[in-house]
Design a protein around this motif. Structure first.
Motif, PDB file in Angstrom:
ATOM      1  N   GLY A   1     -12.023  -6.741   3.604  1.00 14.24           N
ATOM      2  CA  GLY A   1     -11.373  -7.868   4.285  1.00 14.24           C
ATOM      3  C   GLY A   1     -11.116  -9.029   3.341  1.00 14.24           C
TER       4      GLY A   1
ATOM      5  N   LEU B   1      -0.299  -5.878   5.336  1.00 14.47           N
ATOM      6  CA  LEU B   1      -1.721  -5.928   4.939  1.00 14.47           C
ATOM      7  C   LEU B   1      -1.800  -6.057   3.430  1.00 14.47           C
TER       8      LEU B   1
ATOM      9  N   LYS C   1      -4.135  -6.378   0.005  1.00 15.16           N
ATOM     10  CA  LYS C   1      -5.464  -6.203  -0.560  1.00 15.16           C
ATOM     11  C   LYS C   1      -5.736  -7.326  -1.551  1.00 15.16           C
TER      12      LYS C   1
ATOM     13  N   ASP D   1       0.858  -1.177   0.000  1.00 12.37           N
ATOM     14  CA  ASP D   1       0.000   0.000   0.000  1.00 12.37           C
ATOM     15  C   ASP D   1       0.899   1.232   0.000  1.00 12.37           C
TER      16      ASP D   1
END
Lengths: 189, 163
Positions: B138, B118, B120, B73
């Motif tokens: 999520g 994290l 995506k 990100d």
């Protein structure tokens, strides 16, 4: 000090609503249907109105002199506008990604604004700085994550906890930070 | 949502239904996988005007589908770098700021770590020579992929049994 930041309790009076509403919505496992989201959106509108009033009061009354009054105005104003964006996003069911982007954007601005208290040598108690640090970066970053599709269990749980802490921080600012009750931490300078 | 789709397509078996989807980057879609097709229903806005969109893909038209992962990100990474910068710069300018500066720098490091950790997830469905990109909140993309896999396997095993 109480005279100088007299509009803070009013601003905080509105801010406690969306923070507690989001904390409760997450831990009570609301399904966040459009009707529930509209209810929460109204609390965000309340926060916008009260924070905008606080920001405007600090500009109009100019209690500290130009520079410091602007600082006391710019912080609530940024949060007011993000709550306005949140209101429209949740009321109309718009794409939440711009809201997340703006939350990330104001994170940096808010951190610089907090640092300005030190640069200008304003004798605020440390508890106010801790409250502002809870808002940005921690709450705003949570808002970025949850509005950007990272809605995993850990992220949602983090946002719930940080909303609760931000709600406590708001109550602290409303009474102790604003000078209604005496501060319990030493001044920063 | 599943109950709603059962009313919408009563003659089909609903395998799974999903909400808050971005279809080709457009938000506001719900989707369902039935024993016949994948169906997306949503409202899109252009110049303030609402328009209902229905995207329908028959299961036998799907040539391929896969979950793709966005590794980093960039926005979160930049925010992390800026937070570290603010923390260090103001700590150097005003030594009293150092405790808060350490917290900012720590949050910045956390952002950089999160920006890599994290991931995506997107579901890309290929059908009729086109690729449709679906993003959810999520792990929805993964859940949708497994539902789709199950539905396609059921259809194929049914066809084999008939033949």
């Amino acid at each position: 000090m109480a005279e100088v930041i007299g509009a803070v309790p009013l601003g905080m009076a509105g801010l406690i609503f969306p923070l507690f509403a989001w904390f409760y919505a997450i831990f009570a496992k609301y399904e966040l249907k459009p009707e529930e989201l509209k209810g929460i959106a109204i609390t965000e509108l309340i926060a916008f109105i009260s924070l905008l009033f606080q920001a405007s009061w600090h500009i109009i009354a100019n209690p500290f002199g130009a520079v410091v009054s602007m600082l006391f105005s710019t912080i609530p104003a940024m949060y007011a506008f993000i709550w306005l964006l949140a209101f429209f996003t949740h009321w109309f069911g718009l794409d939440p990604k711009p809201l997340g982007d703006c939350a990330l954007c104001i994170t940096i601005s808010e951190c610089i604004a907090t640092a300005c208290f030190f640069v200008l040598g304003i004798g605020l108690p440390w508890q106010v700085i801790i409250d502002l640090i809870i808002y940005a970066p921690f709450t705003t970053l949570g808002f970025y994550l949850v509005n950007h599709g990272y809605g995993g269990k850990a992220v949602v749980y983090y946002v719930g906890v940080i909303c609760f802490l931000a709600w406590l921080a708001t109550i602290d600012l409303q009474f102790w930070g604003a000078g209604i009750l005496p501060a319990y931490t030493p001044p920063i300078v | 949502m599943e109950e709603l789709y059962r009313f919408l397509v009563p003659e089909e078996v609903v395998e799974g239904a999903f909400e808050n989807l971005w279809v080709q980057g457009r938000y506001g879609f719900t989707g369902c996988v039935t024993n016949h097709r994948v169906l997306f229903v949503g409202t899109t806005r252009k110049m303030g005007f609402e328009k209902e969109r229905i995207i329908e893909i028959p299961l036998d038209a799907i040539s391929n589908f896969e979950v793709k992962i966005k590794e980093r990100d960039a926005k979160l990474f930049i925010a992390g770098v800026l937070l570290i910068g603010v923390g260090i710069l103001f700590s150097l300018l005003v030594p009293q700021f150092a405790p808060a500066g350490i917290v900012y720098a720590g949050a910045g490091i956390g952002c950089i770590v999160l920006s890599r950790k994290l991931k995506k997830k997107y579901l890309v469905i290929e059908a009729k020579g086109l690729a449709l990109r679906i993003e959810g909140i999520g792990d929805i993309a993964e859940e949708m992929a497994s539902t789709l896999r199950r539905a396609i396997e059921k259809v194929r095993s049914g066809v084999e049994r008939e033949s």
